[in-house]
Design a protein around this motif. Structure first.
Motif, short mmCIF file in Angstrom:
data_model
loop_
_atom_site.label_atom_id
_atom_site.label_comp_id
_atom_site.label_asym_id
_atom_site.label_seq_id
_atom_site.Cartn_x
_atom_site.Cartn_y
_atom_site.Cartn_z
N TYR A 287 -85.54 -4.42 22.23
CA TYR A 287 -84.41 -4.68 21.35
C TYR A 287 -83.05 -4.31 21.95
O TYR A 287 -82.02 -4.50 21.29
CB TYR A 287 -84.61 -3.92 20.03
CG TYR A 287 -85.82 -4.39 19.27
CD1 TYR A 287 -85.79 -5.54 18.50
CD2 TYR A 287 -87.03 -3.68 19.33
CE1 TYR A 287 -86.91 -5.99 17.81
CE2 TYR A 287 -88.15 -4.12 18.64
CZ TYR A 287 -88.09 -5.27 17.89
OH TYR A 287 -89.20 -5.71 17.21
N LEU A 288 -83.04 -3.79 23.16
CA LEU A 288 -81.77 -3.43 23.77
C LEU A 288 -80.92 -4.68 24.01
O LEU A 288 -81.42 -5.72 24.45
CB LEU A 288 -82.00 -2.69 25.09
CG LEU A 288 -82.68 -1.31 24.98
CD1 LEU A 288 -82.86 -0.69 26.35
CD2 LEU A 288 -81.87 -0.38 24.07
N SER A 289 -79.63 -4.57 23.72
CA SER A 289 -78.71 -5.70 23.87
C SER A 289 -77.29 -5.16 23.91
O SER A 289 -77.08 -3.94 23.99
CB SER A 289 -78.87 -6.66 22.68
OG SER A 289 -78.44 -6.02 21.48
N LYS A 290 -76.31 -6.04 23.84
CA LYS A 290 -74.92 -5.59 23.80
C LYS A 290 -74.63 -4.84 22.50
O LYS A 290 -73.71 -4.02 22.45
CB LYS A 290 -73.99 -6.79 23.92
CG LYS A 290 -73.97 -7.43 25.31
CD LYS A 290 -72.95 -8.56 25.37
CE LYS A 290 -72.92 -9.16 26.77
NZ LYS A 290 -71.95 -10.29 26.86
N SER A 291 -75.41 -5.12 21.48
CA SER A 291 -75.18 -4.49 20.18
C SER A 291 -76.08 -3.28 19.92
O SER A 291 -75.78 -2.46 19.06
CB SER A 291 -75.39 -5.51 19.05
OG SER A 291 -74.43 -6.55 19.14
N ILE A 292 -77.20 -3.21 20.62
CA ILE A 292 -78.12 -2.08 20.47
C ILE A 292 -78.24 -1.40 21.83
O ILE A 292 -78.80 -1.96 22.77
CB ILE A 292 -79.49 -2.53 19.96
CG1 ILE A 292 -79.35 -3.17 18.57
CG2 ILE A 292 -80.45 -1.35 19.89
CD1 ILE A 292 -80.67 -3.65 17.97
#
Length: 412
Positions: A287-292
């Motif tokens: 779930y890692l991303s620019k938002s998480i």
């Protein structure tokens, strides 16, 4: 009086149980002599800047090597080499756990006991307060109490032992180990002069361990005022709702999968996770991303700044284990900030969030959870209760109320 605490990680890094007890220590130190015995958690730390508290560090040579490796990795020095050594240490713990009692941390028993005896010879001891987990804290004081029955023993249990499933993960003969754990836990409770239990463990002590009500006390976690200032913006994207989680993820107890799956569907939310420990990195990485974002754990001072000043919404994850709840929840609610609580059980923290006007409970697989959270966040941005207002909501969790209990036991 001369009071000795036997506790896990007090200085320079403070564990959650130690942080809970420190609220009492900071008052007691002005009226009593305070010694604290805790395992080494940093190599050559600076002396504690407090003349009223004396800290004694215990360690085995192998434990010291492990702490040394952790510091090297934290400082990004020869990370590959020291990571390999850490894996070797963990492998040793894995293969010895079935044979070492009560765990691979068996070395703590003699170390704690030796320091207790040393202090006793220096100035005698009036009261010993043990704080478990780890169980070695209580078992070492049990050994000391048998030698010195005149010393008052106040035993604090914040985590389950016999009925903690993780204690049997690598044990071969689980039923035999459980029976042994139960016998030792009963002996601890029977030998101690007084026993203090968290809300979840209190009923268990009376029913499962047949403890006498007159020596069994309920200890509620304390709300703690944290200095605050004007909420600041730390991200460039000011149109985003800023949410933060700081703590631990545990695959079999506090798994973030559902929480992250919901938040990943909400482009309006930015989540920063300051993770102290996790054994479910495979879940997080999905779930890692620019938002998480995943960030390294921080020291206590920085942690307090983060939860009080730098985010719009605080995130809490409840346990799926009824005998244990995250104590950091009480620090979150002490800030007076909006809190989203992903719960798995309708426990005492669920009840507090239901009473808290800036709180939202979200259950597993709840319908339209993303819409519910987004509506709550938009409504709550910029809102905050004063610490006095929080205390008025939960007076049973005030320091004054809880300190009265431990003061009575010490002086009785």
């Amino acid at each position: 009086m001369n009071i000795v605490f036997v506790i896990n990680s007090y200085y320079p890094e403070m564990s959650a149980p130690a942080a809970c007890m420190d609220k009492y220590i900071q008052i007691l130190k002005f009226e009593h002599s305070i010694d604290i015995i805790n395992p080494l958690n940093r190599i050559n730390p600076a002396p504690l800047n407090d003349d009223l508290i004396r800290v004694h560090e215990v360690y085995s040579w192998l434990w010291k090597c492990r702490i040394y490796c952790e510091e090297k990795i934290r400082n990004k020095e020869h990370v590959g080499f020291y990571s390999f050594l850490m894996k070797a240490f963990k492998f040793k713990s894995f293969i010895t756990s079935p044979f070492y009692y009560p765990s691979s941390m068996k070395w703590q028993l003699n170390k704690f006991s030796k320091v207790l005896e040393k202090i006793y010879l220096e100035k005698s001891i009036d009261v010993v307060i043990s704080v478990s987990d780890p169980i070695c804290c209580a078992l070492s004081v049990l050994k000391f109490k048998k030698r010195h029955p005149e010393v008052k023993w106040i035993n604090c249990f914040m985590d389950p032992f016999t009925f903690q499933p993780s204690k049997y993960r690598y044990v071969i003969f689980k039923n035999l180990r459980r029976e042994k754990n139960y016998r030792n836990e009963v002996e601890i409770y029977n030998t101690a002069d007084f026993n203090l239990f968290t809300e979840e463990l209190y009923k268990m002590a009376l029913s499962k361990f047949n403890q006498k009500p007159e020596k069994t006390y309920l200890m509620k976690y304390i709300l703690n005022e944290i200095p605050s200032s004007t909420v600041s913006t730390i991200h460039e994207a000011v149109d985003k709702i800023r949410m933060v989680y700081a703590g631990t993820f545990l695959k079999d107890k506090r798994n973030p999968k559902y929480c992250l799956s919901v938040l990943s569907q909400m482009p309006e939310v930015e989540l920063d996770m300051y993770i102290h420990f996790s054994n479910c990195d495979d879940v997080i990485s999905q779930y890692l991303s620019k938002s998480i974002r995943r960030l390294s754990s921080v020291d206590r001072k920085r942690y307090c700044e983060i939860i009080t000043n730098e985010y719009d919404i605080l995130l809490n994850l409840g346990n799926n284990f009824s005998l244990q709840i995250p104590s950091k929840f009480y620090e979150l609610i002490s800030t007076g900030r909006p809190i989203v609580n992903f719960y798995q059980l309708k426990d005492s923290q669920y009840d507090m969030i239901e009473r808290y006007p800036l709180g939202l409970n979200v259950g597993l697989n709840e319908a339209d959870a993303d819409i519910k959270i987004l509506t709550f966040c938009k409504k709550m941005i910029g809102k905050r209760l004063s610490f006095k207002e929080v205390e008025q909501l939960f007076p049973e969790h005030s320091l004054e109320t809880q300190y009265t209990i431990i003061k009575k036991l010490i002086e009785s």
